[in-house]
Write a protein that holds these residues in place. Structure first.
Motif, mmCIF file in Angstrom:
data_model
loop_
_atom_site.group_PDB
_atom_site.id
_atom_site.type_symbol
_atom_site.label_atom_id
_atom_site.label_comp_id
_atom_site.label_asym_id
_atom_site.label_seq_id
_atom_site.Cartn_x
_atom_site.Cartn_y
_atom_site.Cartn_z
ATOM 1 N N ASN A 180 11.995 16.517 1.286
ATOM 2 C CA ASN A 180 11.665 15.394 0.411
ATOM 3 C C ASN A 180 12.958 14.681 0.011
ATOM 4 O O ASN A 180 13.753 15.217 -0.751
ATOM 5 N N ASN A 181 13.161 13.488 0.566
ATOM 6 C CA ASN A 181 14.385 12.756 0.229
ATOM 7 C C ASN A 181 14.208 11.240 0.203
ATOM 8 O O ASN A 181 15.170 10.513 -0.014
ATOM 9 N N GLN A 182 12.989 10.737 0.404
ATOM 10 C CA GLN A 182 12.761 9.298 0.439
ATOM 11 C C GLN A 182 11.739 8.896 -0.622
ATOM 12 O O GLN A 182 10.896 9.691 -1.004
ATOM 13 N N ALA A 183 11.825 7.647 -1.061
ATOM 14 C CA ALA A 183 10.717 7.034 -1.793
ATOM 15 C C ALA A 183 9.981 6.135 -0.809
ATOM 16 O O ALA A 183 10.608 5.490 0.037
ATOM 17 N N THR A 184 8.663 6.115 -0.878
ATOM 18 C CA THR A 184 7.858 5.271 0.011
ATOM 19 C C THR A 184 7.066 4.291 -0.834
ATOM 20 O O THR A 184 6.257 4.692 -1.681
ATOM 21 N N PHE A 185 7.312 2.981 -0.598
ATOM 22 C CA PHE A 185 6.630 1.933 -1.339
ATOM 23 C C PHE A 185 5.603 1.254 -0.438
ATOM 24 O O PHE A 185 5.874 0.979 0.740
ATOM 25 N N LEU A 186 4.433 0.969 -1.008
ATOM 26 C CA LEU A 186 3.332 0.366 -0.260
ATOM 27 C C LEU A 186 2.984 -0.998 -0.836
ATOM 28 O O LEU A 186 2.994 -1.184 -2.058
#
Length: 723
Positions: free
Chosen positions: A216-222
């Motif tokens: 877990n090392n990213q942010a994911t924006f939608l």
């Protein structure tokens, strides 16, 4: 009639200038404070509203198990989640990842700086968020690998007046990025803050795993499609867990969407890469209303106290036919007029005080101008109307109730009803003030305690310098050179500063299933670190270079209690791929926020591959400058291409404390409340003296002393204040 009311009101305001000035000063301060805190509330709740599609932008949050502890909510997710979301849910229009790699060395020509504002993002990041592009090489500025987009400030910092488009920046001495675009500096009311955007494909040059569902090392924006219903998508997200995540105890329990408008104020329980506010909206509102009430009490006190001067007017108006409702309208109109006269000054006060409140609160707090929020102006207009009505209500209803015959005979002046009510108001007003004073005293004492608390380790005379990942292979060389100085007692290294250590990992003790693993803070250190900080070994021993301790652990007393081990020495632990025996128990020490009275369980281990700070301890604090100078010289020899940045543990500790502005804020509020209360009391006391001038003259003729008269005059008010 209305014209007559306004004329009479204006005459009364101008005739009694001192009392009008006192009343208006209280209203200006009360209304101004209300406007300030309303702006603070509006500004925080309108964070990120400048994005065109803010209502359609979401972050994906996963709920992770924590064994016996509370579930952990995290917006930091695996990198491959983005593609899986796009493939399976057509209601998602776009998706972009956001990855901060930590501090990086950025270089152009002879300019080299450490930067914490580098972010790796997907090519469509700027089409999801509305950060304004000023200049670009191509329409999609982050489409190519090694593309870099700069903010205006960063472009000026590295390139000055020259055109940066097409120029190169060296990042971490690993790769050269090409500047393909310039965007405006990030607005203060943006939860996402950065200085550099780098195309996501470039992260491969840093060996960042892009296909591992267990990291877990990213942010994911939608960005959801128009018409998409977030709640329906939210309910379907968790289906991805069984399809893609590894079947393990660390797999998330569920996934859900977190809307962009909630990033600022409703993310305190979520681990994330954006800036959150640590303030209570309810507390802000209570403070604003409380100060306004104190100002209104001043108004009521002065108006009620001076009713005798208006008694004859009321009697005459009633004699010539005025109805009570007309008198009520007149007196309410006067108080409302006075409130609206105070309003422009209150707005000016709030605008002048706004930068000071921002500086006082610190922590990235943003407060917009009142002119940027028409809603605040409308609210202020309504509150001003209510303030005038509330402040003038009791005097209006009370004075208008006088009987004409009693007034004209002069008997109404001797009544005690108004006096009793004023006393109640004074006690109420000073009660509020004393509450704020006590809050101030407590927070100041707490702040003083925090500065002098025993952290369980020695921070005096210790200097820390951050080292980048590409410099670790020369760390041993640097340590040897640093240790040569006669004023340096010891040299060591660690993964983080001991006062900002937040790393948590799943710890599996022997005989326990991985599903029941415990969440503990884990701290990677070097040989000699425990001795440098003076940590007390309660059982066993410390790490030794003469022993094979790379896979061994030292735990704190809290961890021993949580593990329920009578004799922990020799017991086995597993942290990720590392498994080994416990060789020592260290006395509990504060290794993160000192505002948390409860010390968390902790595990210390040797981590030569994760050392981010080198520490030097000098013989005494007065040798700190000598130690820093020696560190700088040796650093420039060993790492000539890296800038030298340092901080002492003592200063780092104070800097972390200074970020909390509670004492300063409550102190300011306490002073405002005291000033408002004293302002009202001054008005009441001066009026009381004015009413008793003849009595004072007679007493002096009969031989009364000045001190005796003063004592007589203040005794009544002092009783109320003491009560």
């Amino acid at each position: 009639m209305i014209k007559n009311y306004v004329t009479i009101a204006w005459r009364n305001i101008t005739k009694h200038k001192i009392y009008s000035a006192i009343t208006m000063s209280g209203l200006v301060l009360g209304l101004g404070a209300f406007i300030l805190f309303a702006l603070l509330l509006f500004s925080q709740s309108h964070f990120d509203s400048f994005h065109n599609n803010s209502d359609r932008i979401f972050s994906v949050v996963q709920v992770l198990p924590r064994g016996l502890e509370k579930d952990h909510h995290s917006a930091i997710v695996p990198a491959p989640l983005k593609d899986a979301l796009l493939a399976e849910f057509p209601e998602i229009e776009k998706a972009a990842r956001f990855f901060p790699p930590g501090r990086m060395v950025v270089k152009h020509g002879d300019k080299t700086f450490y930067e914490n504002g580098v972010r790796f993002v997907d090519a469509n990041f700027l089409s999801i968020f509305s950060f304004a592009v000023i200049r670009s090489e191509t329409e999609t500025v982050l489409a190519k690998p090694y593309s870099v987009v700069l903010t205006e400030a960063s472009a000026t910092k590295y390139f000055g007046d020259e055109d940066p488009i097409g120029k190169r920046l060296t990042l971490n001495n690993d790769f050269d990025g090409v500047v393909t675009g310039i965007i405006k500096d990030i607005p203060e009311n943006s939860s996402l803050q950065f200085d550099f955007l780098v195309s996501f494909e470039t992260a491969a040059a840093m060996n960042v795993r892009m296909d591992d569902w267990s990291i877990n090392n990213q942010a994911t924006f939608l960005l959801l499609s128009d018409g998409a219903i977030p709640a329906r998508l939210d309910a379907k997200l968790s289906s991805l867990i069984k399809k893609h995540y590894p079947d393990s105890a660390e797999a998330p329990k569920r996934l859900y969407l977190h809307p962009l408008p909630d990033f600022r104020l409703n993310s305190t329980e979520i681990e994330c890469y954006w800036n959150t506010a640590q303030m209570s909206q309810i507390a802000i509102l209570i403070v604003a209303v409380l100060l306004l009430i104190i100002a209104c009490i001043n108004f009521m006190n002065l108006s009620t106290a001076r009713y005798a001067l208006r008694a004859n007017e009321v009697g005459m108006r009633k004699v010539i036919g005025a109805r009570r409702i007309q008198l009520i309208k007149q007196f309410l109109g006067e108080s409302i007029l006075l409130s609206f006269i105070s309003l422009p000054v209150a707005i000016l006060f709030s605008e002048l005080a706004r930068p000071g409140l921002v500086a006082l609160m610190g922590g990235g707090v943003f407060i917009a101008s009142v002119w940027e929020f028409p809603g605040v102006l409308a609210l202020t207009f309504g509150v001003t109307l209510l303030t005038g009505f509330f402040a003038g209500s009791y005097p209006a209803f009370y004075v208008s109730s006088f009987e004409a015959v009693q007034v004209l005979k002069g008997k109404i002046i001797k009544g005690k009803k108004g006096s009793r009510f004023r006393k109640i108001l004074v006690v109420t007003q000073f009660t509020f003030s004393v509450i704020l004073i006590l809050m101030t005293v407590i927070t100041v004492q707490q702040s003083s305690h925090n500065r002098n608390v025993d952290l369980g380790f020695d921070r005096a005379g210790i200097i820390a310098a951050n080292i980048s990942s590409d410099a670790r292979d020369k760390l041993d060389v640097l340590k040897k050179e640093l240790a040569r100085h006669t004023d340096i007692v010891s040299v060591s290294a660690a993964a983080a500063l001991p006062i900002e250590w937040e790393t948590e990992q799943r710890v599996v003790p022997e005989g326990v299933d991985r599903d029941d693993a415990l969440n503990m803070n884990t701290y990677g250190i070097d040989y000699g670190f425990i001795e440098m900080l003076g940590l007390e070994i309660r059982q066993g021993r410390s790490f030794s270079q003469e022993s094979a301790d790379l896979n061994r652990f030292i735990i704190n007393e809290t961890a021993v209690r949580q593990l329920q081990w009578t004799n922990p020495i020799g017991r086995q632990l597993a942290i990720g791929d590392k498994r080994g025996a416990v060789i020592g128990v260290v006395k509990d020490f504060h290794f993160k926020s000192i505002y948390l009275s409860k010390i968390s369980p902790a595990v210390l281990y040797l981590a030569p591959e994760d050392l981010n700070y080198v520490f030097v301890k000098v013989t005494s604090p007065d040798k700190t400058a000598i130690g820093i100078d020696h560190m700088r010289k040796q650093w420039n020899v060993v790492f000539p291409d890296l800038p030298f940045e340092y901080e002492t543990l003592e200063n780092a500790f104070i800097d972390r404390l200074s970020g909390d502005k509670t004492a300063e804020l409550t102190g300011t509020l306490g002073l405002m409340a005291i000033f408002l209360s004293c302002l009202g009391l001054f008005g009441l006391s001066s009026y009381a003296v004015e009413r008793r001038i003849k009595e004072i003259g007679i007493r002096k003729v009969l031989g009364a002393s000045v001190s005796g008269i003063i004592q007589m005059l203040i005794k009544e008010f002092m009783k109320l204040v003491v009560l």
